[in-house]
Design a protein around this motif. Structure first.
Motif, PDB file in Angstrom:
ATOM      1  N   LEU A 116       1.257  -4.873  -4.719  1.00  0.00           N
ATOM      2  CA  LEU A 116       1.132  -3.630  -5.481  1.00  0.00           C
ATOM      3  C   LEU A 116       2.489  -3.340  -6.092  1.00  0.00           C
ATOM      4  O   LEU A 116       3.490  -3.255  -5.378  1.00  0.00           O
ATOM      5  CB  LEU A 116       0.733  -2.480  -4.559  1.00  0.00           C
ATOM      6  N   VAL A 117       2.532  -3.223  -7.409  1.00  0.00           N
ATOM      7  CA  VAL A 117       3.823  -2.979  -8.052  1.00  0.00           C
ATOM      8  C   VAL A 117       3.829  -1.584  -8.665  1.00  0.00           C
ATOM      9  O   VAL A 117       3.117  -1.313  -9.632  1.00  0.00           O
ATOM     10  CB  VAL A 117       4.133  -4.016  -9.149  1.00  0.00           C
ATOM     11  N   ASP A 118       4.625  -0.736  -8.072  1.00  0.00           N
ATOM     12  CA  ASP A 118       4.690   0.654  -8.519  1.00  0.00           C
ATOM     13  C   ASP A 118       5.659   0.772  -9.688  1.00  0.00           C
ATOM     14  O   ASP A 118       6.857   0.526  -9.548  1.00  0.00           O
ATOM     15  CB  ASP A 118       5.162   1.518  -7.341  1.00  0.00           C
ATOM     16  N   ASP A 119       5.141   1.173 -10.834  1.00  0.00           N
ATOM     17  CA  ASP A 119       6.003   1.381 -11.991  1.00  0.00           C
ATOM     18  C   ASP A 119       6.532   2.818 -11.978  1.00  0.00           C
ATOM     19  O   ASP A 119       6.132   3.662 -12.771  1.00  0.00           O
ATOM     20  CB  ASP A 119       5.224   1.089 -13.286  1.00  0.00           C
ATOM     21  N   PHE A 120       7.418   3.074 -11.026  1.00  0.00           N
ATOM     22  CA  PHE A 120       8.173   4.328 -10.972  1.00  0.00           C
ATOM     23  C   PHE A 120       7.288   5.570 -11.021  1.00  0.00           C
ATOM     24  O   PHE A 120       7.526   6.499 -11.803  1.00  0.00           O
ATOM     25  CB  PHE A 120       9.169   4.350 -12.133  1.00  0.00           C
ATOM     26  N   SER A 121       6.238   5.565 -10.190  1.00  0.00           N
ATOM     27  CA  SER A 121       5.324   6.716 -10.160  1.00  0.00           C
ATOM     28  C   SER A 121       6.017   7.929  -9.560  1.00  0.00           C
ATOM     29  O   SER A 121       6.915   7.804  -8.737  1.00  0.00           O
ATOM     30  CB  SER A 121       4.098   6.381  -9.307  1.00  0.00           C
ATOM     31  N   GLU A 122       5.543   9.104  -9.958  1.00  0.00           N
ATOM     32  CA  GLU A 122       6.105  10.340  -9.400  1.00  0.00           C
ATOM     33  C   GLU A 122       5.208  10.917  -8.322  1.00  0.00           C
ATOM     34  O   GLU A 122       5.658  11.666  -7.476  1.00  0.00           O
ATOM     35  CB  GLU A 122       6.240  11.404 -10.505  1.00  0.00           C
ATOM     36  N   ARG A 123       3.938  10.603  -8.364  1.00  0.00           N
ATOM     37  CA  ARG A 123       3.011  11.294  -7.466  1.00  0.00           C
ATOM     38  C   ARG A 123       3.303  11.003  -5.998  1.00  0.00           C
ATOM     39  O   ARG A 123       3.523   9.847  -5.619  1.00  0.00           O
ATOM     40  CB  ARG A 123       1.569  10.894  -7.794  1.00  0.00           C
ATOM     41  N   GLU A 124       3.270  12.063  -5.210  1.00  0.00           N
ATOM     42  CA  GLU A 124       3.632  12.020  -3.800  1.00  0.00           C
ATOM     43  C   GLU A 124       2.782  11.003  -3.026  1.00  0.00           C
ATOM     44  O   GLU A 124       3.302  10.246  -2.212  1.00  0.00           O
ATOM     45  CB  GLU A 124       3.461  13.428  -3.207  1.00  0.00           C
ATOM     46  N   HIS A 125       1.482  10.966  -3.288  1.00  0.00           N
ATOM     47  CA  HIS A 125       0.603  10.105  -2.484  1.00  0.00           C
ATOM     48  C   HIS A 125       0.916   8.614  -2.648  1.00  0.00           C
ATOM     49  O   HIS A 125       0.454   7.792  -1.862  1.00  0.00           O
ATOM     50  CB  HIS A 125      -0.878  10.395  -2.788  1.00  0.00           C
ATOM     51  N   LEU A 126       1.718   8.282  -3.654  1.00  0.00           N
ATOM     52  CA  LEU A 126       2.017   6.866  -3.881  1.00  0.00           C
ATOM     53  C   LEU A 126       3.304   6.429  -3.180  1.00  0.00           C
ATOM     54  O   LEU A 126       3.742   5.299  -3.315  1.00  0.00           O
ATOM     55  CB  LEU A 126       2.098   6.586  -5.387  1.00  0.00           C
ATOM     56  N   LYS A 127       3.899   7.347  -2.417  1.00  0.00           N
ATOM     57  CA  LYS A 127       5.144   7.008  -1.715  1.00  0.00           C
ATOM     58  C   LYS A 127       4.849   6.635  -0.257  1.00  0.00           C
ATOM     59  O   LYS A 127       4.119   5.673  -0.024  1.00  0.00           O
ATOM     60  CB  LYS A 127       6.140   8.161  -1.892  1.00  0.00           C
ATOM     61  N   ASP A 128       5.399   7.399   0.698  1.00  0.00           N
ATOM     62  CA  ASP A 128       5.218   7.038   2.117  1.00  0.00           C
ATOM     63  C   ASP A 128       3.749   6.901   2.509  1.00  0.00           C
ATOM     64  O   ASP A 128       3.376   6.010   3.260  1.00  0.00           O
ATOM     65  CB  ASP A 128       5.869   8.095   3.017  1.00  0.00           C
ATOM     66  N   LYS A 129       2.944   7.817   1.993  1.00  0.00           N
ATOM     67  CA  LYS A 129       1.528   7.813   2.360  1.00  0.00           C
ATOM     68  C   LYS A 129       0.874   6.471   2.022  1.00  0.00           C
ATOM     69  O   LYS A 129       0.059   5.962   2.785  1.00  0.00           O
ATOM     70  CB  LYS A 129       0.833   8.960   1.614  1.00  0.00           C
ATOM     71  N   LEU A 130       1.257   5.934   0.878  1.00  0.00           N
ATOM     72  CA  LEU A 130       0.685   4.645   0.481  1.00  0.00           C
ATOM     73  C   LEU A 130       1.173   3.530   1.415  1.00  0.00           C
ATOM     74  O   LEU A 130       0.393   2.677   1.846  1.00  0.00           O
ATOM     75  CB  LEU A 130       1.048   4.323  -0.968  1.00  0.00           C
ATOM     76  N   GLU A 131       2.465   3.548   1.735  1.00  0.00           N
ATOM     77  CA  GLU A 131       3.018   2.534   2.647  1.00  0.00           C
ATOM     78  C   GLU A 131       2.273   2.582   3.986  1.00  0.00           C
ATOM     79  O   GLU A 131       1.901   1.552   4.540  1.00  0.00           O
ATOM     80  CB  GLU A 131       4.516   2.779   2.915  1.00  0.00           C
ATOM     81  N   GLU A 132       2.090   3.820   4.476  1.00  0.00           N
ATOM     82  CA  GLU A 132       1.417   3.971   5.769  1.00  0.00           C
ATOM     83  C   GLU A 132      -0.005   3.443   5.712  1.00  0.00           C
ATOM     84  O   GLU A 132      -0.461   2.739   6.604  1.00  0.00           O
ATOM     85  CB  GLU A 132       1.402   5.455   6.197  1.00  0.00           C
ATOM     86  N   TYR A 133      -0.703   3.796   4.665  1.00  0.00           N
ATOM     87  CA  TYR A 133      -2.094   3.364   4.549  1.00  0.00           C
ATOM     88  C   TYR A 133      -2.192   1.838   4.478  1.00  0.00           C
ATOM     89  O   TYR A 133      -3.019   1.215   5.133  1.00  0.00           O
ATOM     90  CB  TYR A 133      -2.741   3.985   3.315  1.00  0.00           C
ATOM     91  N   MET A 134      -1.332   1.239   3.685  1.00  0.00           N
ATOM     92  CA  MET A 134      -1.434  -0.202   3.451  1.00  0.00           C
ATOM     93  C   MET A 134      -0.965  -1.026   4.647  1.00  0.00           C
ATOM     94  O   MET A 134      -1.214  -2.231   4.705  1.00  0.00           O
ATOM     95  CB  MET A 134      -0.643  -0.598   2.197  1.00  0.00           C
ATOM     96  N   ALA A 135      -0.300  -0.378   5.587  1.00  0.00           N
ATOM     97  CA  ALA A 135       0.196  -1.098   6.763  1.00  0.00           C
ATOM     98  C   ALA A 135      -0.954  -1.786   7.506  1.00  0.00           C
ATOM     99  O   ALA A 135      -0.754  -2.782   8.189  1.00  0.00           O
ATOM    100  CB  ALA A 135       0.933  -0.136   7.686  1.00  0.00           C
ATOM    101  N   ARG A 136      -2.169  -1.257   7.350  1.00  0.00           N
ATOM    102  CA  ARG A 136      -3.311  -1.855   8.045  1.00  0.00           C
ATOM    103  C   ARG A 136      -3.719  -3.207   7.447  1.00  0.00           C
ATOM    104  O   ARG A 136      -4.461  -3.955   8.052  1.00  0.00           O
ATOM    105  CB  ARG A 136      -4.498  -0.895   8.015  1.00  0.00           C
ATOM    106  N   PHE A 137      -3.273  -3.477   6.244  1.00  0.00           N
ATOM    107  CA  PHE A 137      -3.628  -4.754   5.607  1.00  0.00           C
ATOM    108  C   PHE A 137      -2.409  -5.675   5.646  1.00  0.00           C
ATOM    109  O   PHE A 137      -1.429  -5.439   4.938  1.00  0.00           O
ATOM    110  CB  PHE A 137      -4.042  -4.547   4.146  1.00  0.00           C
ATOM    111  N   SER A 138      -2.500  -6.723   6.446  1.00  0.00           N
ATOM    112  CA  SER A 138      -1.302  -7.550   6.618  1.00  0.00           C
ATOM    113  C   SER A 138      -0.882  -8.235   5.324  1.00  0.00           C
ATOM    114  O   SER A 138       0.282  -8.599   5.155  1.00  0.00           O
ATOM    115  CB  SER A 138      -1.556  -8.588   7.708  1.00  0.00           C
ATOM    116  N   LYS A 139      -1.811  -8.403   4.392  1.00  0.00           N
ATOM    117  CA  LYS A 139      -1.459  -9.162   3.180  1.00  0.00           C
ATOM    118  C   LYS A 139      -0.943  -8.313   2.041  1.00  0.00           C
ATOM    119  O   LYS A 139      -0.547  -8.836   0.998  1.00  0.00           O
ATOM    120  CB  LYS A 139      -2.681  -9.949   2.716  1.00  0.00           C
ATOM    121  N   VAL A 140      -0.974  -7.009   2.216  1.00  0.00           N
ATOM    122  CA  VAL A 140      -0.547  -6.153   1.106  1.00  0.00           C
ATOM    123  C   VAL A 140       0.961  -5.922   1.154  1.00  0.00           C
ATOM    124  O   VAL A 140       1.520  -5.564   2.184  1.00  0.00           O
ATOM    125  CB  VAL A 140      -1.293  -4.801   1.128  1.00  0.00           C
ATOM    126  N   ARG A 141       1.619  -6.158   0.020  1.00  0.00           N
ATOM    127  CA  ARG A 141       3.053  -5.841  -0.104  1.00  0.00           C
ATOM    128  C   ARG A 141       3.201  -4.806  -1.204  1.00  0.00           C
ATOM    129  O   ARG A 141       2.466  -4.839  -2.188  1.00  0.00           O
ATOM    130  CB  ARG A 141       3.847  -7.090  -0.525  1.00  0.00           C
TER     131      ARG A 141
END
Ligand code: LR7
Ligand code: MN
Length: 527
Positions: free
Chosen positions: A177-202
Motif C-alpha cells: 500500500l503506497v500512501d501518497d501523502f494522505s491527510e486523513r487520520e484513519h490512514l495513519k496509525d489506524k491503518l497500520e494497526e488494522y493491516m498488522a493482521r495481514f502478514s503480506k501487507v506492507r
C-alpha cells in the motif's frame, strides 16, 4: 503354422491400436495436434487436459502442467452470504443516503460503502467458458501495488479483503500500500494497526504529495515479486481473477495484461460489467481514453480468450517486474493524474511486447462522480485576474457558445479543487480550458474577430481561433485576429480589442501557476 499366423495377427492388431491411441506418440496425437489444438490460440491453455487424479493436469500437447485454480470452498461460502449489497446487488438507497455530504470526500457514496460488508460477495459474471479454464500449475508470484491518496476507510479495506479472499496465497508475494501523502487520520496509525493482521501487507509512504504515477513507481521500486500488479485503492477483485493474468505473462514475459474492469456504482455500489463489456482501448484527438468495439476480423472464436488492445485504461494491470524496468517504468515527470497509460502502452508496442485484455479476469472499480482530491497549486492550473477590474475570469454557466464573464475572485488559497469555475488549464495546445487538466470540460476560450466577445466553444485543438499567448506586458494575445483580450469592469464583459499594453483592462494576471507551464504555453507569443 496356423497358431503362428494367429499370434502375428494379434500382435499387429495390438501394435496398430497402440499406434493410434498412445498419447503424444500415437496417430491420434498427430490428428489432435493438427485439428484440436487449433481451437486454442497459441498462448492460451489447451482444451484437452488429461486428468491424473491428483487435482493436477498434464496438458495434452506441450507437456506443461496446468490446473484448475478455482477455490471452490470459498466460492461456496460466498454463495451462502446474505445482506445488503451482497452478491454485488445495489444497496437500497433512501433520499437521505443520497445527500451530497456522502460524496464530498471521495466522489462516491461512502455511507453506502460503510454499510455493506467488507467481505461482501460478488456475482460471477465471467463468460461461461472461464469456469473450465486451466492455467499453468507453476505461475510467477506477484507484488500487488496499490497507490492511495485520502482514500475512504471502508473502500480501501474492501479492496484488501477482496484480494485476500479471492487470491491464492501462494501467488501473492506481498501487497504494497503506497500512501501518497494522505491527510486523513484513519490512514495513519489506524491503518497500520488494522493491516498488522495481514502478514503480506506492507505500507510505505511518500514524503510529499507525488501524484499517482510517482506513487506507483515508489511501490514498484520496493517490490520483490516476479510480477507487478497495480490496482486502484477502491476496487473489488472477482473470482479467480489473478491466475489468468499471471498465466499470460508466464507464456510471454514481454506482456502487459489487464483484467476486465467492472463498474461499482458510485451511488449504490451495485456491481456490473461496463456497457459493451469486452472492448478495445483507444483515445481520441484530445487524448481522452475511449473504448471501442472489437472489429469482427479480430474477434476470437472463443470470446473468453485474451484479446489484444492498443492502449490500456491505466489503473489495473500486471507486468513482469524486470521487464517493467527494462521499459523504463513510468516517466517520473508525470504529475498527479493521467497520461501514464498511454506512455506505458506505447512503450509496450514499440519494444516488442504485447498487451492483452483478459475476459476471465474481472475486477470491479468505483468510478467516481467527481474528483474529490486537491491538486497542489502549480501544474497547469491558474486563475486569471484582471488588473483594472480586480475581478476574475469565470466560466460559471460555461456551455458551448456562452460568453466568458468577470466575477468576484474566489477566495485565495494555496490549493483548490479541480472542479472550480475559476481555474483554467493551459495546455500544450496553447488553448485555455476551464477545469483541471484531464477532467476539463471540453470547451476553450474562442474569439472570432478583433472586436467580438470571448466565448467558450468546443475545443478543436487546432489552434486557429483558440490560440492564445500570454505576453510579458500581461496582455492575452490572440494571433489570428491580431488583437488582445479586454474587458469592461462595470458590465463584467470580456471581449477582444486592438492591443494596448498600457490599458489596465487588457492586463491579466495568472495566479497559482507553475512558471514552466506558462513559458511553454507562451512559446509563440513572446517570440
Ligand atoms: O495524487 C494522487 N495520488 C494517488 O495516489 C491521485 C490519485 N492517487 C491514487 C488514487 O488513490 C487511486 O488509487 O491513484 C489511483 C488512481 O486515481 P483515481 O482513482 O482518482 O483516478 P481514476 O479512477 O480516474 O483513474 C484512472 O485514470 C488514472 C489516470 O490516468 C489512472 O490510470 C488510474 O489508475 C485509472 N483507473 C483505472 O484504470 C481503473 C478503471 C477506470 C478507468 C479509466
Ligand atoms: Mn480509480
Amino acid at each position: 503354422m496356423k497358431r503362428k499366423q494367429k499370434r502375428f495377427l494379434q500382435m499387429t492388431l495390438l501394435f496398430t491400436v497402440a499406434l493410434i491411441f498412445l498419447p503424444n506418440v500415437g496417430l491420434w496425437s498427430l490428428y489432435k495436434d493438427k485439428h484440436l489444438v487449433k481451437s486454442a490460440e497459441p498462448g492460451e491453455q489447451q482444451t484437452f487436459p488429461l486428468g491424473l487424479g491428483d487435482g493436477q493436469f498434464y496438458s495434452w500437447t506441450d507437456g506443461l502442467r496446468r490446473k484448475d485454480w478455482h477455490d471452490y470452498e470459498s466460492i461456496q461460502k460466498e454463495a451462502m452470504r446474505s445482506g445488503k449489497g451482497e452478491h454485488g446487488k445495489p444497496y437500497p438507497l433512501t433520499e437521505e443516503d443520497h445527500d451530497d455530504s456522502a460524496y464530498r470526500e471521495n466522489g462516491f457514496n461512502i455511507f453506502v460503502s460503510n454499510n455493506i460488508a467488507l467481505e461482501r460477495s460478488l456475482p460471477d459474471i465471467r463468460h461461461a467458458n472461464c469456469k473450465h479454464k486451466m492455467y499453468l500449475e507453476r505461475l510467477p508470484n506477484t507484488s500487488i501495488i496499490i497507490p492511495f491518496h485520502n482514500e475512504g476507510w471502508t473502500s480501501l479495506l474492501r479492496t484488501i479483503h477482496s484480494i485476500i479472499n479471492r487470491t491464492p496465497g501462494s501467488l501473492i508475494a506481498e501487497i504494497i500500500l503506497v500512501d501518497d501523502f494522505s491527510e486523513r487520520e484513519h490512514l495513519k496509525d489506524k491503518l497500520e494497526e488494522y493491516m498488522a493482521r495481514f502478514s503480506k501487507v506492507r505500507i510505505v509512504r511518500t514524503k510529499k504529495r507525488e501524484g499517482l504515477i510517482r506513487t506507483r513507481l515508489l511501490g514498484a521500486s520496493m517490490a520483490r515479486g516476479e510480477v507487478l500488479t497495480f490496482l486502484d485503492s477502491h476496487c473489488e477483485v472477482n473470482v479467480n481473477w489473478l491466475p489468468p493474468l499471471l498465466n499470460q505473462i508466464a507464456l510471454n514475459h514481454k506482456t502487459i495484461v489487464c483484467p476486465m474492469i467492472d463498474v461499482i456504482d458510485h451511488n449504490h455500489f451495485g456491481y456490473e460489467a461496463q456497457a459493451g463489456d469486452a472492448m478495445r482501448g483507444a483515445f481520441d484527438w484530445e487524448m481522452y481514453y475511449k473504448r471501442i468495439p472489437i472489429p469482427p476480423e479480430l474477434q476470437r472464436a472463443d470470446p473468453s480468450d485474451p484479446f489484444e488492445s492498443p492502449v490500456m485504461a491505466g489503473g489495473l494491470f500486471a507486468v513482469n517486474r524486470k521487464w517493467f524496468w527494462e521499459l523504463g517504468g513510468y516517466d517520473p515527470g508525470l504529475e498527479i493524474w493521467g497520461g501514464e497509460q498511454y506512455e506505458i502502452s506505447f512503450k509496450v508496442w514499440m519494444c516488442g511486447g504485447e498487451m492483452f485484455d483478459v475476459p476471465c479476469s474481472r475486477v470491479g472499480h468505483i468510478y467516481r462522480k467527481y474528483v474529490p482530491y486537491k491538486v497542489p497549486s502549480g501544474t497547469s492550473l491558474a486563475r486569471i485576474r484582471n488588473v483594472a477590474a480586480n475581478l476574475c475570469v469565470d466560466s460559471k454557466h460555461g456551455a458551448t457558445g456562452t460568453e466568458l464573464r468577470l466575477d468576484i475572485c474566489v477566495k485565495d488559497g494555496s490549493e483548490r479543487t479541480w472542479s472550480h469555475e475559476q481555474l483554467f488549464t493551459f495546455g500544450w495546445r496553447e488553448d485555455i480550458r476551464p477545469g483541471e487538466p484531464l477532467h476539463t470540460r471540453k470547451f476553450c476560450f474562442d474569439a472570432i474577430s478583433h472586436n467580438s466577445p470571448v466565448t467558450l466553444y468546443d475545443c478543436h485543438g487546432m489552434k486557429g481561433n483558440q490560440l492564445w499567448g500570454y505576453r510579458k506586458d500581461r496582455t492575452l494575445f490572440h494571433p489570428v485576429s491580431n488583437s488582445c483580450m479586454d474587458c469592461n469592469p462595470a458590465e463584467k464583459k470580456i471581449f477582444m480589442a486592438r492591443c494596448d499594453p498600457l490599458s489596465e483592462t487588457q492586463q491579466w494576471i495568472f495566479e497559482h501557476i507553475n512558471m514552466t507551464v506558462l513559458e511553454k504555453f507562451n512559446q509563440h507569443a513572446n517570440s
